[in-house]
Design a protein around this motif. Structure first.
Motif, short mmCIF file in Angstrom:
data_model
loop_
_atom_site.label_atom_id
_atom_site.label_comp_id
_atom_site.label_asym_id
_atom_site.label_seq_id
_atom_site.Cartn_x
_atom_site.Cartn_y
_atom_site.Cartn_z
N ASN A 190 -8.19 9.40 -7.47
CA ASN A 190 -7.88 9.74 -6.19
C ASN A 190 -6.28 8.85 -6.14
O ASN A 190 -5.96 9.13 -5.31
N LEU A 191 -6.26 7.69 -6.93
CA LEU A 191 -4.99 6.86 -6.60
C LEU A 191 -3.71 7.87 -7.18
O LEU A 191 -2.14 7.59 -6.53
N HIS A 192 -3.92 9.02 -8.32
CA HIS A 192 -2.80 8.85 -7.98
C HIS A 192 -2.67 10.36 -7.46
O HIS A 192 -1.52 10.61 -7.51
N GLY A 193 -3.50 11.46 -6.61
CA GLY A 193 -3.31 11.65 -5.44
C GLY A 193 -2.52 10.72 -4.44
O GLY A 193 -1.24 11.50 -3.69
N ALA A 194 -3.18 9.88 -4.19
CA ALA A 194 -2.40 9.21 -3.17
C ALA A 194 -0.98 8.75 -3.40
O ALA A 194 0.02 8.96 -2.66
N LYS A 195 -0.59 8.56 -5.31
CA LYS A 195 0.81 8.35 -4.71
C LYS A 195 2.00 9.77 -4.87
O LYS A 195 2.93 8.97 -4.64
N LYS A 196 1.45 10.60 -5.28
CA LYS A 196 2.29 11.24 -4.84
C LYS A 196 2.10 12.06 -3.28
O LYS A 196 3.35 11.97 -3.14
N VAL A 197 1.53 11.67 -2.51
CA VAL A 197 1.94 11.22 -0.97
C VAL A 197 3.08 9.97 -0.50
O VAL A 197 3.69 10.73 -0.12
N LEU A 198 2.72 9.59 -1.40
CA LEU A 198 3.30 8.08 -0.96
C LEU A 198 4.68 8.05 -1.63
O LEU A 198 5.29 7.91 -0.70
N GLU A 199 4.56 9.04 -2.63
CA GLU A 199 5.85 9.83 -3.45
C GLU A 199 7.11 10.81 -2.24
O GLU A 199 8.36 10.18 -1.82
N ARG A 200 6.47 11.04 -1.04
CA ARG A 200 7.28 11.77 -0.17
C ARG A 200 7.40 10.78 0.96
O ARG A 200 8.05 11.76 1.81
N LEU A 201 6.68 9.58 1.26
CA LEU A 201 7.36 8.97 1.93
C LEU A 201 7.94 7.08 1.14
O LEU A 201 8.11 6.61 2.19
N ALA A 202 8.68 8.09 0.39
CA ALA A 202 9.92 6.85 -0.06
C ALA A 202 9.10 5.89 -1.30
O ALA A 202 9.35 4.83 -0.73
N ILE A 203 7.99 6.13 -1.05
CA ILE A 203 7.39 4.59 -2.50
C ILE A 203 7.24 5.64 -3.72
O ILE A 203 7.14 6.24 -4.50
N THR A 204 8.59 4.73 -4.18
CA THR A 204 8.76 4.56 -5.83
C THR A 204 7.44 4.54 -7.13
O THR A 204 6.46 3.50 -6.12
N GLU A 205 7.70 4.28 -8.01
CA GLU A 205 6.49 4.25 -8.84
C GLU A 205 6.80 2.78 -9.30
O GLU A 205 5.29 2.73 -8.97
N ASP A 206 7.20 2.26 -9.18
CA ASP A 206 7.75 1.15 -9.59
C ASP A 206 6.93 0.14 -8.08
O ASP A 206 6.14 -0.89 -8.43
N MET A 207 7.20 0.22 -6.91
CA MET A 207 6.42 0.36 -6.41
C MET A 207 4.69 0.30 -5.94
O MET A 207 3.81 -1.03 -5.34
N PHE A 208 4.43 1.34 -6.58
CA PHE A 208 3.65 1.77 -5.99
C PHE A 208 2.17 1.03 -7.14
O PHE A 208 1.24 0.75 -6.70
N TYR A 209 2.91 1.05 -8.45
CA TYR A 209 1.87 0.06 -9.83
C TYR A 209 1.61 -1.61 -9.00
O TYR A 209 0.68 -2.07 -9.58
N GLU A 210 2.77 -1.49 -7.64
CA GLU A 210 3.16 -3.64 -7.63
C GLU A 210 2.44 -3.15 -6.59
O GLU A 210 1.52 -4.22 -7.25
N ALA A 211 1.99 -2.57 -5.90
CA ALA A 211 0.78 -2.64 -5.02
C ALA A 211 -0.25 -2.48 -5.10
O ALA A 211 -2.05 -2.99 -4.33
N ILE A 212 -0.68 -1.34 -6.21
CA ILE A 212 -2.05 -0.75 -6.21
C ILE A 212 -3.32 -1.76 -6.89
O ILE A 212 -3.95 -1.56 -6.66
N GLN A 213 -2.29 -3.06 -7.62
CA GLN A 213 -3.27 -3.89 -7.97
C GLN A 213 -3.69 -4.76 -6.72
O GLN A 213 -5.00 -4.89 -7.75
N THR A 214 -3.62 -5.02 -5.85
CA THR A 214 -4.61 -5.91 -5.05
C THR A 214 -5.19 -4.65 -4.26
O THR A 214 -5.75 -5.70 -3.34
#
Length: 484
Positions: free
Chosen positions: A281-305
């Protein structure tokens, strides 16, 4: 606030999404009214607080006035609903809620999360990350999420809308899957496993809805899909002109001391969620968020919460020896994934899984074989169903033996009264044991918070771990698999 507020009436305003849409429009400045033949909390209290709770329960065609700009029709309302007939007679524009959401988001970038399982969690992850970075967006999600007041948000200025795309039918007038009305620019397919047996009696009919969604993708659109799901893979790998294909699987992870960690190039990222299906689920969400200019580092920071959506592997309580979780799981694939996740979290603990047959599909004798082996990850398993629910749905009775054969476990305990289930749980030794409660209902009206308190307060004794019982697939289950 709108300068020229629209006047909108909801037929069947008490539904989970319907009442949230009503609240969202009221917040936007619209004049909102509604009717329903039953409204329960939390919808009742929330509508009352907003000043839009109907004064009387029931249908009242006098509410259909000439000055209405639109009527929004819920799936709960029938074709012969008196308010609907009056709206048709007056020529008032009638929308199903997905049609209306589309009307409100025509000028936005539309992202739809579809699939038989995981769509609420994936949508919730995307919303959480976007909010973490203060992005401006609208949304529609099927569960309450921490940090969000409503399940629906519609504004005039948000450039993007994230929509949980349900495949269930839209309304009595529009017998098409809800997600077909959203016309997404980006669509995610999390998996396809036969569900909603009452409106999709054939698997082919169910799959066709997803095929239509994929075929409707526009040029420059993107399809994000779980490449480990055979049916999704077949649909989404098809060549479509100028449509990007973005496959994903489970994000690399490990579980240590009851905590899941993502494995990344820059180290391990601790999570509050768990289970292989959530890593997908989170990997799929990450793929979508990349299309919305959310970088890997940004994703890994936010997903922890991110702590999950309500009723999706939600922790109800714990003590030194026991953890108790609830999940909305009702379809066979969801039951299997959730049970495996519960065992994987703390494999050294005994897992007792309780599942309620509650939906039309789950209570249908022809559909029951789909549950073969789905509870096998649990050390002990119990199935609950209400004979009264069968009567209400006008379905034939089911016996305990039929349930055991369908699930492929002779050791399953079967209960039809909530007191029986409670007594079963009281009789267990909860030393180093966890409880998983799975249902789209309430186990016959049980208060799950009080049930949790009861279990956690029970005395425990250190015990010898028994060898797990053999869980062989039933003849019926094997026969069904061969047919499939």
């Amino acid at each position: 606030m709108s300068t020229n507020p629209q006047k909108v009436h909801f037929i069947a305003v008490g539904g989970a999404v319907m009442h949230n849409l009503a609240l969202a429009l009221a917040k936007k400045g619209y004049q909102v009214t509604g009717s329903d033949d039953e409204i329960y909390d939390p919808a009742k209290s929330r509508l009352e607080n907003a000043g839009i709770l109907p004064q009387n329960i029931g249908w009242d065609e006098s509410k259909i006035t000439d000055d209405l700009d639109a009527v929004i029709l819920g799936m709960h309302a029938r074709k012969d609903n008196p308010e609907l007939l009056k709206a048709q007679e007056k020529g008032i524009k009638i929308y199903s809620f997905p049609e209306y959401v589309y009307e409100q988001s025509k000028e936005k970038q539309r992202i739809v999360i579809a699939g038989s399982h995981g769509k609420t969690s994936i949508t919730s992850i995307i919303l959480h990350v976007l909010k973490y970075y203060n992005r401006n967006f609208d949304y529609l999600v099927g569960a309450q999420i921490e940090g969000f007041d409503l399940m629906v948000k519609l504004t005039d200025d948000a450039p993007t809308i994230i929509i949980e795309g349900d495949e269930y039918l839209s309304s009595a007038l529009e017998m098409k899957s809800k997600f077909l009305f959203y016309h997404p620019h980006i669509a995610l397919f999390s998996g396809i496993a036969w569900d909603h047996f009452n409106v999709f009696p054939k698997f082919e009919d169910y799959v066709k809805a997803f095929e239509e969604l994929a075929e409707g993708m526009p040029k420059a659109g993107a399809i994000v899909f779980d490449e480990t799901d055979n049916m999704v893979d077949v649909i989404c790998e098809k060549e479509r002109a100028d449509v990007a294909k973005l496959p994903y699987g489970a994000h690399p992870y490990e579980v240590k001391d009851g905590v899941s960690y993502l494995i990344t190039e820059k180290g391990k990222v601790p999570l509050k969620i768990f289970g292989e299906h959530n890593m997908k689920n989170l990997h799929g969400a990450k793929k979508v968020l990349e299309r919305l200019a959310i970088t890997e580092d940004m994703f890994y920071e936010a997903i922890q919460t991110f702590s999950g959506a309500a009723k999706r592997l939600e922790k109800l309580g714990s003590n030194a020896h026991t953890q108790i979780y609830r999940d909305f799981a009702h379809a066979p694939s969801k039951v299997e994934a959730t049970t495996k996740a519960g065992k994987e979290l703390q494999p050294d603990r005994e897992l007792i899984a309780c599942y309620e047959l509650h939906t039309y599909s789950s209570l249908n004798k022809d559909f029951l074989p789909h549950y073969a082996d789905k509870l096998n990850a649990a050390d002990k398993a119990a199935v609950f169903y209400s004979p009264h629910t069968l009567e209400i749905k006008k379905m034939p009775a089911i016996s305990a033996e039929e349930i055991k054969k369908a699930f492929g476990r002779e050791d399953i305990e079967v209960f039809t009264q909530k007191e029986e289930l409670e007594n079963y749980l009281k009789a267990q030794n909860w030393y180093e044991s966890n409880l998983l409660l799975m249902s789209s209902g309430t186990f016959g009206g049980s208060d799950l918070n009080k049930l949790t308190e009861m279990v956690l307060a029970l005395p425990t004794n250190k015990k010898e771990k028994a060898k797990p019982a053999a869980k062989k697939g039933s003849v019926l289950g094997k026969l069904f698999k061969k047919k499939s």
